[in-house]
Enzyme design. Sequence first.
Site, PDB file in Angstrom:
ATOM      1  N   GLU A  47     -44.411  -8.949   7.468  1.00 40.00           N
ATOM      2  CA  GLU A  47     -43.519  -7.890   7.721  1.00 40.00           C
ATOM      3  C   GLU A  47     -43.850  -6.375   7.977  1.00 40.00           C
ATOM      4  O   GLU A  47     -43.854  -5.609   8.447  1.00 40.00           O
ATOM      5  CB  GLU A  47     -42.000  -8.220   6.954  1.00 40.00           C
ATOM      6  N   GLU A  95     -32.475 -21.909  20.786  1.00 39.69           N
ATOM      7  CA  GLU A  95     -31.689 -22.991  20.924  1.00 39.69           C
ATOM      8  C   GLU A  95     -30.987 -23.084  22.687  1.00 39.69           C
ATOM      9  O   GLU A  95     -30.075 -23.417  23.033  1.00 39.69           O
ATOM     10  CB  GLU A  95     -30.800 -22.441  20.915  1.00 39.69           C
TER      11      GLU A  95
END
Length: 311
Positions: free
Chosen positions: A125, A94
């Site tokens: 992860e 963004e």
Amino acid sequence: MTSTPHHPDLRSQLETLATEAFRPELAEIDQLPTLDITRLMNGEDAAVAAAVAERLPEIAAAVDAVAVRMARGGRLVYAGAGTAGRLGVLDASECPPTFNTAPGQVVGLIAGGPDAMVTSIEGAEDSPELARADLDALALTADDTVVGLSASGRTPYAVGAVEYARSLGALTVGLACNRGSALAAAAEHGIEVVTGPELLTGSTRLKAGTAQKLVLNMLSTITMIRLGKTYGNLMVDVRASNEKLRARSRRIVALATGAADDEIERALTATDGEVKHAILVLLADVDGPTAARLLTESGGHLRAALAGAHD
């Protein structure tokens, strides 16, 4: 299914984390009317902002440190897995339309790569080596910042990213949602927003995810304010890439200058649609090239460019 030796250790680790705690008072939540569940969730969410408020000094210190490095050309890199990683990618994605950041200036790394945005690749992860490889691909420098994101504060990918980045001299921030986290301890700037047990046991996409989103909003937004990407509370570096943003650009110029529509159109035309330049053309009564020069000399800070024009 056979378990590997570390599973019992990991289970005992998880049992000590507030974000993983079981809440017996909610054991029959599935029996409640829907409206009651919405009230419960809303009450939970209301506590998140207060948890963030307790960490504002640490957040502000991190922002100031990031801004110094970004002003020197450094990058802001988020690194996380699962929900935390997705939130980092979201915040990074963004920044270009909102603040006209250059490609690669704000980067979101998620364990497992882009596919992990829409598909669960949770095994990734567990690999600090994967984090190191992802950072090596960016050719990290001491002017860069790596923000490790992990609700538990123990995710090997996030902790590994921070430890490796710090060994290279980069600025490091560790954002976790448990006290005494390995992630915060590994980072130069540790931020622990303690949101407590979730409505659904261990579902850290809820309060912990909301807290991480709020802190990431602060890190990127306030850093961009410090870098001169705004004028007051106006997004003067917005990139007008569609009709809505073109209309917003005109409105921002109008709010900043009070100029008439025809003057605004002329200024935007003279500056190839650059909002910050157009505002300077109107407020300082200069032409487009002069506006560009003044902004370059002021490092992109509109207030400083205005002061320079009037010297």
